[in-house]
Structure formats: structure tokens, C-alpha cells
Enzyme design. Structure first.
Site, short mmCIF file in Angstrom:
data_model
loop_
_atom_site.label_atom_id
_atom_site.label_comp_id
_atom_site.label_asym_id
_atom_site.label_seq_id
_atom_site.Cartn_x
_atom_site.Cartn_y
_atom_site.Cartn_z
N GLU A 9 0.84 -1.20 0.00
CA GLU A 9 0.00 0.00 0.00
C GLU A 9 0.88 1.25 0.00
O GLU A 9 2.02 1.22 0.45
CB GLU A 9 -0.91 -0.07 1.24
CG GLU A 9 -1.80 1.11 1.52
CD GLU A 9 -2.86 1.36 0.47
OE1 GLU A 9 -2.49 1.54 -0.71
OE2 GLU A 9 -4.04 1.42 0.83
N ASP A 10 0.33 2.35 -0.50
CA ASP A 10 1.11 3.60 -0.52
C ASP A 10 1.13 4.28 0.84
O ASP A 10 2.18 4.63 1.35
CB ASP A 10 0.59 4.56 -1.61
CG ASP A 10 -0.90 4.88 -1.48
OD1 ASP A 10 -1.59 4.28 -0.62
OD2 ASP A 10 -1.39 5.72 -2.26
N ASP A 51 -3.71 5.89 6.25
CA ASP A 51 -4.17 7.11 6.91
C ASP A 51 -5.09 6.69 8.06
O ASP A 51 -4.62 6.44 9.16
CB ASP A 51 -4.85 7.98 5.85
CG ASP A 51 -5.22 9.35 6.38
OD1 ASP A 51 -4.86 9.67 7.52
OD2 ASP A 51 -5.86 10.13 5.65
N PHE A 70 -0.36 16.46 3.89
CA PHE A 70 -0.76 15.82 2.63
C PHE A 70 0.46 15.74 1.72
O PHE A 70 1.07 16.74 1.38
CB PHE A 70 -1.88 16.60 1.95
CG PHE A 70 -2.50 15.80 0.85
CD1 PHE A 70 -3.49 14.88 1.12
CD2 PHE A 70 -2.05 15.94 -0.46
CE1 PHE A 70 -4.04 14.11 0.09
CE2 PHE A 70 -2.59 15.17 -1.49
CZ PHE A 70 -3.59 14.26 -1.20
N ARG A 85 2.11 11.85 -9.45
CA ARG A 85 2.48 10.46 -9.15
C ARG A 85 3.88 10.11 -9.66
O ARG A 85 4.55 9.24 -9.14
CB ARG A 85 1.49 9.48 -9.81
CG ARG A 85 0.10 9.49 -9.21
CD ARG A 85 -0.70 8.31 -9.74
NE ARG A 85 -2.13 8.47 -9.58
CZ ARG A 85 -2.80 8.21 -8.45
NH1 ARG A 85 -2.17 7.79 -7.39
NH2 ARG A 85 -4.11 8.38 -8.40
P1 IMP Z 1 -7.43 5.24 4.60
O1 IMP Z 1 -6.21 4.61 5.24
O2 IMP Z 1 -8.59 4.29 4.43
O3 IMP Z 1 -7.83 6.51 5.31
O4 IMP Z 1 -7.09 5.65 3.12
C1 IMP Z 1 -5.81 5.94 2.75
C2 IMP Z 1 -5.82 6.37 1.29
O5 IMP Z 1 -6.07 7.77 1.20
C3 IMP Z 1 -4.46 6.14 0.69
O6 IMP Z 1 -4.36 4.86 0.09
C4 IMP Z 1 -4.36 7.28 -0.31
O7 IMP Z 1 -4.94 6.89 -1.53
C5 IMP Z 1 -5.17 8.39 0.31
N1 IMP Z 1 -4.31 9.33 1.06
C6 IMP Z 1 -4.27 9.51 2.39
N2 IMP Z 1 -3.37 10.45 2.74
C7 IMP Z 1 -2.80 10.88 1.59
C8 IMP Z 1 -1.75 11.85 1.29
O8 IMP Z 1 -1.16 12.52 2.14
N3 IMP Z 1 -1.45 11.99 -0.03
C9 IMP Z 1 -2.05 11.28 -1.01
N4 IMP Z 1 -3.02 10.37 -0.78
C10 IMP Z 1 -3.41 10.17 0.51
MG MG Z 2 -4.41 4.21 -1.89
#
Ligand code: IMP
Ligand code: MG
Length: 176
Positions: free
Chosen positions: A98-99, A102, A151, A164
Site C-alpha cells: 500500500e502507498d 491514513d 498531505f 504520481r
Molecule cells: P485510509 O487509510 O482508508 O484513510 O485511506 C488511505 C488512502 O487515502 C491512501 O491509500 C491514499 O490513496 C489516500 N491518502 C491519504 N493520505 C494521503 C496523502 O497525504 N497523499 C495522497 N493520498 C493520501
Molecule cells: Mg491508496
């Protein structure tokens, strides 16, 4: 609001060194075993690409595209699978790449869905973790960097579909 050139938070060199460390760790942890690496699109494409090049294990790759239901401000934790994996993971060692985690709600829900297919194990590798927001209840085995709650863009991560392609992680400075 005009977007200025991003400020570097994690350089290309730092990323490469850390990815190499994680790959070594994964190689050690799964010695003698085979992996199925699941790249979470789109954000993890660059991290995953660099990571698998350095993992010295037999592996197969697959790709999943997920989106959260709910409005833009609250994450409901309900996941829509836009493109699912094709491989059968029953009895296999799965590594989800995963990237950024959050709230972790998206990944938490998808991990539950994968568990129903009876893999031998599921581990998670994330490039970034924002500790302040963590609400998830699943362990993350491999974390490349913990960052403050800003962010970020680049190295796969986007802002409105852009940035990206940058080889580093950056923060966008806003001007008036
Ligand atoms: P969560 O963990 O379900 O809240 O979702 C996380 C997703 O939100 C990540 O996979 C990203 O696609 C997006 N995301 C959260 N924070 C960032 C950020 O700082 N930059 C870019 N994308 C983000
Ligand atoms: Mg993502």
C-alpha cells in the site's frame, strides 16, 4: 489557489535505501517460501515496483483497485473493489503493498475480504504511515516511513491525479 513546486520531504535516495532495507527484511522473513504480492492501485505502483525488484524470493504479482464508499469527508469503512485480483490466494502467503495508511479503514475492510479466501497469511507493507490518524486494528508488518500529518504527493501518490511520477515524496506549498 496556485500550487507551487513541491518541497521534498523524503528524497529519492532515502526512498531507495529504505525500500532496499524492507526488501531485505521481507526476503529474510519469508526464506524458503513463496509470496503473492498484491499492489494496491494506483498509489502503490512505484513503491511496489521498486520493492519487488529487490525481494529475492519466488513471487507472483497481482493488482487491486479499491475505493471507499461514503462522502468525501468521512470514510465509512465500506470498500468497493473496482478491480479485484485474479490469482487464487488459498493457502498462499500474501503481501499487500500500500502507498499510505491514513485511517486504515480501506485496508482493514479489504484484508477482511481476503481472509475469507483462506490464505495462509496476510502481511501488509506500507510506504507511509500517518500515526496521528490511526484507527485501524490490523498489524502492519512493514512500514517504510512514519510521517507527520501532512498531505504528501509523489512516488505514486497523487493530488487530484497529478504528481504520481515524481521520484521523491513531497509536500505541496500553497500560495494565494
Ligand atoms: P485510509 O487509510 O482508508 O484513510 O485511506 C488511505 C488512502 O487515502 C491512501 O491509500 C491514499 O490513496 C489516500 N491518502 C491519504 N493520505 C494521503 C496523502 O497525504 N497523499 C495522497 N493520498 C493520501
Ligand atoms: Mg491508496
Amino acid at each position: 489557489m496556485e500550487k507551487l513546486a513541491p518541497e521534498i520531504m523524503i528524497s529519492e535516495e532515502q526512498l531507495q535505501l529504505r525500500v532496499e532495507e524492507l526488501a531485505k527484511q521481507i526476503t529474510q522473513d519469508f526464506q524458503g517460501r513463496e509470496l503473492i504480492v498484491i499492489c494496491v492501485l494506483k498509489g502503490a505502483f512505484m513503491f511496489c515496483s521498486d520493492l519487488v525488484k529487490k525481494i529475492e524470493l519466488p513471487l507472483k504479482m497481482d493488482f487491486v483497485s479499491l475505493s471507499s464508499y461514503g462522502d468525501s469527508t468521512t470514510s465509512s469503512g465500506k470498500v468497493k473493489v473496482i478491480k479485484d485480483i485474479d490469482l487464487d490466494i488459498e493457502g498462499k502467503e500474501v503481501l499487500i503493498v500500500e502507498d499510505i495508511v491514513d485511517t486504515g479503514l480501506t485496508l482493514s475492510e479489504y484484508t477482511k475480504m481476503l481472509n475469507l479466501r483462506n490464505p495462509k497469511s496476510i502481511n501488509i507493507a506500507t510506504l507511509l504511515l500517518k500515526p496521528s490518524k490511526v484507527q485501524h486494528d490490523f498489524p502492519i508488518s512493514y512500514i517504510a516511513f512514519e510521517i507527520e500529518d501532512k498531505f504528501v504527493i509523489g512516488y505514486g501518490l497523487d493530488y487530484a491525479g497529478r504528481y504520481r511520477e515524481l521520484p521523491f515524496i513531497g509536500v505541496l506549498n500553497e500560495s494565494n
